[in-house]
Design an enzyme around this catalytic site. Sequence first.
Site, PDB file in Angstrom:
ATOM      1  N   LYS A 105      -1.028  28.158   8.753  1.00 56.25           N
ATOM      2  CA  LYS A 105      -1.067  29.602   9.158  1.00 56.25           C
ATOM      3  C   LYS A 105      -1.834  30.275   8.248  1.00 56.25           C
ATOM      4  CE  LYS A 105       3.143  28.480   7.752  1.00 56.25           C
ATOM      5  NZ  LYS A 105       4.177  27.854   8.341  1.00 56.25           N
ATOM      6  N   GLY A 187      13.887  21.875   4.722  1.00 60.78           N
ATOM      7  CA  GLY A 187      12.478  21.829   5.003  1.00 60.78           C
ATOM      8  C   GLY A 187      11.927  23.089   5.956  1.00 60.78           C
ATOM      9  N   GLU A 190       9.176  28.069   3.336  1.00 60.93           N
ATOM     10  CA  GLU A 190       7.791  27.903   3.019  1.00 60.93           C
ATOM     11  C   GLU A 190       7.950  27.463   1.419  1.00 60.93           C
ATOM     12  OE1 GLU A 190       4.833  28.378   4.597  1.00 60.93           O
ATOM     13  OE2 GLU A 190       6.298  27.974   5.884  1.00 60.93           O
ATOM     14  N   LYS A 205       1.298  34.473  11.465  1.00 58.98           N
ATOM     15  CA  LYS A 205       1.370  33.870  12.714  1.00 58.98           C
ATOM     16  C   LYS A 205       1.035  34.859  13.804  1.00 58.98           C
ATOM     17  CE  LYS A 205       4.832  30.304  11.277  1.00 58.98           C
ATOM     18  NZ  LYS A 205       6.478  30.273  11.070  1.00 58.98           N
TER      19      LYS A 205
HETATM   20  N1  HSE Z   1       8.571  28.504   6.946  1.00 61.23           N
HETATM   21  C1  HSE Z   1       7.974  28.508   8.285  1.00 61.23           C
HETATM   22  C2  HSE Z   1       9.299  28.943   9.325  1.00 61.23           C
HETATM   23  C3  HSE Z   1       7.851  27.194   8.731  1.00 61.23           C
HETATM   24  O1  HSE Z   1      10.497  29.077   8.644  1.00 61.23           O
HETATM   25  O2  HSE Z   1       9.168  29.396  10.324  1.00 61.23           O
HETATM   26  C4  HSE Z   1       7.142  27.093  10.105  1.00 61.23           C
HETATM   27  O3  HSE Z   1       5.893  27.698   9.945  1.00 61.23           O
END
Ligand code: HSE
Length: 436
Positions: A105, A187, A190, A205
């Site tokens: 993004k 996971g 970021e 986004k």
């Molecule tokens: N770090 C981002 C989130 C991952 O938590 O939405 C997905 O884009």
Amino acid sequence: MKRINIGILGLGTVGAGSAKVLQDNQAEIQRRLGCEVVVTAASVRDLNADRDCDCSSIDMLTDPFAVIERDDVDIVVELIGGDSLAKELVMQAMSNGKHVVTANKALVAMHGDELFAHAQAHQVAFCFEAAVAGGISIIKALREGLAGNQIELIAGIINGTGNFILTEMRDKGRDFDDVLKEAQTLGYAEADPTFDVEGIDAAHKLTILAALGFGIPMAFDKLIIEGISDLELKDVDFAGELGYRIKHLGIAKATDAGLELRVHPTLIPSKRLIANVDGVMNAVLVKGNAVGNTLHYGAGAGALPTASAVVADICDVVRAMSLDVSQRVPYTGFQASQVVERAIKLPEQIECAFYLRFEVADVPGVMSKLSAEFAQREISIEAIKQTEPEPGQESVSVIFITQITTEASVNEVLSTLGALPEVSAPVVKLRVEHFH
Ligand code: HSE
């Protein structure tokens, strides 16, 4: 059967997830596309790391440039993140005639316009469904499903980590840092988790969604961006007592005076569907002038949901490969010549309702001083709440929810009231959206 070869840059959470989905769902994908899709090469930092996919038939390389130079790679999937090396690789891959799919993004929000032009010049596809809201097909919905509409509003919970943190804090009273650590382990977060908690990830986004919704160039540097790191549990609780939930939203709204593009914690009436989107789930509300409100919901982060979007893009690219460029869906859904600037409001021009919490001395006359200032600025009050003094405390919390006004008017009120001797702490200001 025809075979399409994929080169993946980065076999981390999403990269390994994408390889796994391509492997596990190979037969179903073949039924859909009429050809075989195989990961033939991948670049990784550590050749010996454990990965949740079968790497036995993938050429594992440490140099990502070696992947994009291979003649046998048809589609490059960029999953290394960041916007410098990734940009260099994607530009070079396109120059080499490779189609590109990315989940990045930051790359699209910061360099999308340049990348679209470069892709067009080299007649290659450039797809980024996984860049926004994980497994939700929101890019396709805006670009294709809602193509008959003038888009009036996009409002989304578009950071899974932030929503996970807010939900755990509200439901379990858990500590912010503790929940963030869990989001990293799962996971979701970021590489630099401040991007999640300071609103940068959501702003990337929203930049992309606004470009697709309104046919404007990427406008990241014009967004108002606030994260959740300063949010206090007591405001989450007070909001709940007043019938609201606090969600971290990205909002892109078309008004007669220009576009509002903003990312911040927002009070939403708790009965709205979007207020009940919890955990790592994302949801994007899109209002079109023909369709009305639509709500798009799903997992916003995590290996397999994000891989679902990556693989859907690979399928789109395979189908587009047999079409002339003029027959493909444009990168943003708008013809390149029709992507035009629109006025974007400055922060003080934003119009919405506000939640304002004052910490004040528990003495007679304070409430009337506060109320008088709102009346003088012609700001109507929707609700007021005052707490009981805590044992041993001399101050109380007074919360106002205003009706819709401008941010400039509220800031004027706060500069006067914040200076009163009875006001003992900085005033907490949060925005409220009702989404009628
Ligand atoms: N770090 C981002 C989130 C991952 O938590 O939405 C997905 O884009």
